[in-house]
Design a protein around this motif. Structure first.
Motif, PDB file in Angstrom:
ATOM      1  N   SER A  39       5.442   3.335  43.762  1.00 42.55           N
ATOM      2  CA  SER A  39       6.341   3.506  42.731  1.00 42.55           C
ATOM      3  C   SER A  39       5.595   4.486  41.549  1.00 42.55           C
ATOM      4  O   SER A  39       6.541   5.082  40.987  1.00 42.55           O
ATOM      5  CB  SER A  39       6.544   2.140  42.103  1.00 42.55           C
ATOM      6  OG  SER A  39       5.232   1.377  41.611  1.00 42.55           O
ATOM      7  N   THR A  40       4.359   4.549  41.355  1.00 38.97           N
ATOM      8  CA  THR A  40       3.681   5.487  40.310  1.00 38.97           C
ATOM      9  C   THR A  40       3.749   6.740  40.692  1.00 38.97           C
ATOM     10  O   THR A  40       3.451   7.504  39.896  1.00 38.97           O
ATOM     11  CB  THR A  40       2.601   4.874  39.937  1.00 38.97           C
ATOM     12  OG1 THR A  40       1.661   4.908  41.102  1.00 38.97           O
ATOM     13  CG2 THR A  40       2.404   3.583  39.135  1.00 38.97           C
TER      14      THR A  40
ATOM     15  N   VAL B 106       5.919   8.330  42.577  1.00 39.70           N
ATOM     16  CA  VAL B 106       7.511   9.019  42.719  1.00 39.70           C
ATOM     17  C   VAL B 106       7.668  10.193  42.334  1.00 39.70           C
ATOM     18  O   VAL B 106       8.422  11.242  42.916  1.00 39.70           O
ATOM     19  CB  VAL B 106       8.713   7.959  42.480  1.00 39.70           C
ATOM     20  CG1 VAL B 106      10.004   8.712  42.410  1.00 39.70           C
ATOM     21  CG2 VAL B 106       8.485   6.709  43.320  1.00 39.70           C
ATOM     22  N   PRO B 107       7.496  10.593  41.004  1.00 40.34           N
ATOM     23  CA  PRO B 107       7.724  11.948  40.415  1.00 40.34           C
ATOM     24  C   PRO B 107       7.057  12.918  41.166  1.00 40.34           C
ATOM     25  O   PRO B 107       7.491  13.964  41.492  1.00 40.34           O
ATOM     26  CB  PRO B 107       6.996  11.673  38.961  1.00 40.34           C
ATOM     27  CG  PRO B 107       7.214  10.269  38.584  1.00 40.34           C
ATOM     28  CD  PRO B 107       6.735   9.528  39.711  1.00 40.34           C
ATOM     29  N   GLN B 108       5.738  12.762  41.866  1.00 38.16           N
ATOM     30  CA  GLN B 108       5.110  13.857  42.452  1.00 38.16           C
ATOM     31  C   GLN B 108       5.459  13.941  43.697  1.00 38.16           C
ATOM     32  O   GLN B 108       5.626  15.166  44.218  1.00 38.16           O
ATOM     33  CB  GLN B 108       3.421  13.525  42.465  1.00 38.16           C
ATOM     34  CG  GLN B 108       2.603  13.506  41.048  1.00 38.16           C
ATOM     35  CD  GLN B 108       3.015  12.482  40.399  1.00 38.16           C
ATOM     36  OE1 GLN B 108       3.386  11.423  40.548  1.00 38.16           O
ATOM     37  NE2 GLN B 108       2.497  12.607  38.956  1.00 38.16           N
TER      38      GLN B 108
ATOM     39  N   VAL C 264       8.607  13.437  44.792  1.00 35.56           N
ATOM     40  CA  VAL C 264      10.118  13.923  44.499  1.00 35.56           C
ATOM     41  C   VAL C 264       9.697  15.463  44.457  1.00 35.56           C
ATOM     42  O   VAL C 264      10.411  16.466  44.795  1.00 35.56           O
ATOM     43  CB  VAL C 264      10.869  13.419  43.523  1.00 35.56           C
ATOM     44  CG1 VAL C 264      12.084  14.328  43.242  1.00 35.56           C
ATOM     45  CG2 VAL C 264      11.345  12.135  44.037  1.00 35.56           C
ATOM     46  N   GLY C 265       8.758  15.735  43.344  1.00 36.65           N
ATOM     47  CA  GLY C 265       8.322  17.357  43.167  1.00 36.65           C
ATOM     48  C   GLY C 265       7.804  18.165  44.167  1.00 36.65           C
ATOM     49  O   GLY C 265       8.080  19.279  44.348  1.00 36.65           O
TER      50      GLY C 265
ATOM     51  N   LEU D 278      15.852  14.027  45.553  1.00 37.57           N
ATOM     52  CA  LEU D 278      15.859  12.898  44.320  1.00 37.57           C
ATOM     53  C   LEU D 278      16.936  11.917  44.516  1.00 37.57           C
ATOM     54  O   LEU D 278      17.029  10.796  43.860  1.00 37.57           O
ATOM     55  CB  LEU D 278      16.093  13.779  43.145  1.00 37.57           C
ATOM     56  CG  LEU D 278      16.339  13.037  41.708  1.00 37.57           C
ATOM     57  CD1 LEU D 278      15.116  12.297  41.323  1.00 37.57           C
ATOM     58  CD2 LEU D 278      16.855  14.000  40.731  1.00 37.57           C
TER      59      LEU D 278
ATOM     60  N   TRP E 239      -0.681  13.000  46.114  1.00 36.95           N
ATOM     61  CA  TRP E 239       0.014  11.654  46.507  1.00 36.95           C
ATOM     62  C   TRP E 239       0.031  11.197  47.659  1.00 36.95           C
ATOM     63  O   TRP E 239       0.111   9.898  48.176  1.00 36.95           O
ATOM     64  CB  TRP E 239       1.657  11.858  46.141  1.00 36.95           C
ATOM     65  CG  TRP E 239       2.366  12.735  47.086  1.00 36.95           C
ATOM     66  CD1 TRP E 239       2.508  14.089  46.718  1.00 36.95           C
ATOM     67  CD2 TRP E 239       2.696  12.568  48.393  1.00 36.95           C
ATOM     68  NE1 TRP E 239       3.296  14.934  47.829  1.00 36.95           N
ATOM     69  CE2 TRP E 239       3.351  13.911  48.698  1.00 36.95           C
ATOM     70  CE3 TRP E 239       2.798  11.563  49.227  1.00 36.95           C
ATOM     71  CZ2 TRP E 239       4.003  14.152  50.024  1.00 36.95           C
ATOM     72  CZ3 TRP E 239       3.442  11.641  50.454  1.00 36.95           C
ATOM     73  CH2 TRP E 239       3.970  12.881  50.802  1.00 36.95           C
TER      74      TRP E 239
ATOM     75  N   ARG F 149      16.694   6.254  30.888  1.00 40.35           N
ATOM     76  CA  ARG F 149      16.167   7.638  30.913  1.00 40.35           C
ATOM     77  C   ARG F 149      16.526   8.378  29.634  1.00 40.35           C
ATOM     78  O   ARG F 149      15.539   9.118  29.012  1.00 40.35           O
ATOM     79  CB  ARG F 149      16.570   8.454  32.322  1.00 40.35           C
ATOM     80  CG  ARG F 149      15.902   8.023  33.441  1.00 40.35           C
ATOM     81  CD  ARG F 149      16.066   8.925  34.487  1.00 40.35           C
ATOM     82  NE  ARG F 149      17.703   9.008  35.029  1.00 40.35           N
ATOM     83  CZ  ARG F 149      18.316   8.376  35.818  1.00 40.35           C
ATOM     84  NH1 ARG F 149      17.511   7.371  36.565  1.00 40.35           N
ATOM     85  NH2 ARG F 149      19.681   8.464  36.007  1.00 40.35           N
TER      86      ARG F 149
END
Length: 506
Positions: A15-16, A18-20, A22-23, A28, A147, A427
């Motif tokens: 979960s931590t 996810v931003p990397q 998706v990037g 998304l 990741w 958000r």
């Protein structure tokens, strides 16, 4: 414990990052399936692995599960786009289903009734440690390495677990059946298909499409038809995946329903408390995670001490005390002051963990003690399956409740154009300039009200668990005494003998 750690740390460590992810890979709009796909695979395979472990033994099923999980981890690390990563996460989930159910069953096989709270508490510490360490390790790997390492880190842990299981797990020899065991593959496929469609409808309904849209109604209708077909197949099967006695025996049926209700109420703290901590209390993601993690500190301690209670008053009464306390704690959450201090919800979660530890472990230990070796895997899997399904239903139900309350509270907001979805509002609150001071306070109060309603709903689920125990569970669980093999050659053979009077009374 190492095998359990593979499954326990998986969700929190991913979960931590996810931003990397998706990037790097994109996707998304579908990244939530990284978790939904894994959960779906774990849930729908639990009954199959339970039956296979009763038929062929625990060790081969556990070994196969570890290998499949590690293969899925390697494939996840090599994923080239989001679709591939989601598919490989499902492969991981197919192995995770074997890990979760089989480890719990092995604990009941290897340890006599008096020692099970101790070993079950150790297994609970695995989940507690993973809840705290997972986000930290995942954040470090995603921020300072890549990741893909969050999946590759499973390999050394899994390799050691696999070596220990192969080398040191020795199951007692069992008499061979007169006929070759038959696996109900038709029933397994029917259970898998039914569970997949139902969980997809619950996970995606209200998110990817409206609840009353054609996709939701189509999936729910198809899952109902497949459920009826599954019942027909299982009734005709010689060795069904989900045998009818799972629901005909009062003890097992009541525990299944009670644990299903617990899965329902667990959505409130695990899903909505971090949102509350960030949006209402203004905490950062790490601090919000620690508000939740205190629950995992008191849970194993309470579970380890629960035998001192149920040896005196029985499994049913102990579980009822634990759930009664949980009911009161959940009802106390809406009474917290606004905005309040972080220690207010943290204290409630500490108490909730203690209450649920007193509820869950006596039921699992008790129901495992009412069946013999040949039925223990199926029984354990049915309990875990109901808990997982309850959690999926809870996520869909309480998500709809929270979004409905939020939308109603935002109708009279001091500014126009506010999002009516809880995730979108959360958000937006992360941006200090998104709203005026008055609008920000109004939105925070709306989120506070939405989470309060969720906790009231969770209290209703606690009441359902109590109702199942009061109306269905027998006052005394019918304990079956089986000779248990000693875990080490040096242990006295007498440690696995007949239970004490307290055990029998339980």
């Amino acid at each position: 414990m190492l095998g359990m750690a593979l499954a326990a740390i998986d969700g929190t460590i991913v979960s931590t990052a996810v931003p990397q992810i998706v990037g790097d890979l994109g996707g998304l709009t579908v990244f939530s399936w990284l978790f939904s796909g894994y959960l779906l695979a774990v849930t729908v395979t639990l009954p199959l692995y339970g039956k296979l472990s009763d038929t062929f033994g625990r060790k081969p099923v556990l070994i196969a599960g570890i290998i499949l999980f590690l293969v899925g981890s390697v494939l996840c690390a090599a994923a080239w786009n989001m679709a591939a990563l989601i598919a490989f996460r499902i492969v991981q989930g197919l192995g995770g289903g074997a890990l979760q159910g089989t480890v719990q069953t092995i604990a009941a096989d290897l340890y006599p009734l008096k020692e099970r709270p101790r070993i079950q508490a150790k297994l609970s510490t695995v989940w507690a440690t993973s809840a705290v360490a997972g986000p930290v390790v995942g954040g470090l790997l995603a921020g300072y390495a890549d990741w893909r390492w969050i999946f590759l880190i499973n390999l050394p842990v899994g390799a050691v677990a696999l070596w220990l299981v192969v080398r040191h797990l020795h199951e007692p020899s069992r008499p061979r059946p007169a006929t070759r065991p038959k696996v109900d593959w038709a029933g397994a496929l029917a259970v898998f298909a039914t569970g997949s469609l139902l969980l997809t409808a619950l996970v995606q309904g209200g998110v990817a499409w409206p609840w009353l849209s054609a996709p939701s109604l189509g999936l729910l209708g198809a899952s109902a038809v497949l459920a009826a077909l599954t019942v027909v197949i299982e009734r005709r099967a010689a060795e069904p995946i989900i045998p009818g006695w799972v629901w005909r025996r009062r003890t097992i049926a009541s525990v299944n329903l009670a644990l299903g209700a617990m899965g329902l109420l667990m959505v409130a703290p695990t899903v909505f408390l971090p949102t509350y901590a960030q949006s209402v209390l203004g905490l950062g993601p790490i601090a919000a995670g620690f508000v939740l993690s205190v629950m995992t500190l008191s849970w194993p301690v309470s579970a380890a001490l629960s035998d001192r209670v149920y040896n005196r008053i029985g499994f049913r009464r102990t579980a009822m005390i634990g759930m009664s306390a949980a009911l009161l704690i959940l009802l106390a959450f809406p009474l917290l002051p606004y905005p309040g201090e972080p220690w207010h919800p943290a204290l409630l979660m500490l108490l909730l963990g203690a209450a649920l530890g007193l509820f869950q472990l006596p039921l699992i230990v008790g129901v495992q003690s009412t069946v013999g070796w040949a039925e223990r895997g199926t029984t354990t899997a049915s309990v875990l399956f109901c808990r997982q399904v309850g959690q999926s239903i809870g996520a869909a139900l309480f998500g709809a409740v929270a979004n409905g309350v939020l939308a109603a509270r935002l109708l009279d907001a001091p500014v126009d154009g506010l999002p009516g979805d809880l995730d979108a509002v959360t958000r937006a609150l992360e941006d200090p300039g998104a709203f005026s001071a008055a609008a920000t306070d109004h939105v925070r109060r709306a989120v506070d009200a939405a989470v309060d309603y969720v906790y009231v709903g969770a209290a209703g689920a606690a009441a359902l668990a109590l109702l199942a125990l009061i109306t269905l569970a027998p006052r005394r669980f019918p304990i079956i005494t089986e000779p248990t093999e000693p875990t080490e050659p040096t242990e006295a053979a007498g440690t696995a003998g007949a239970p004490s009077r307290q055990d029998a009374a339980s």
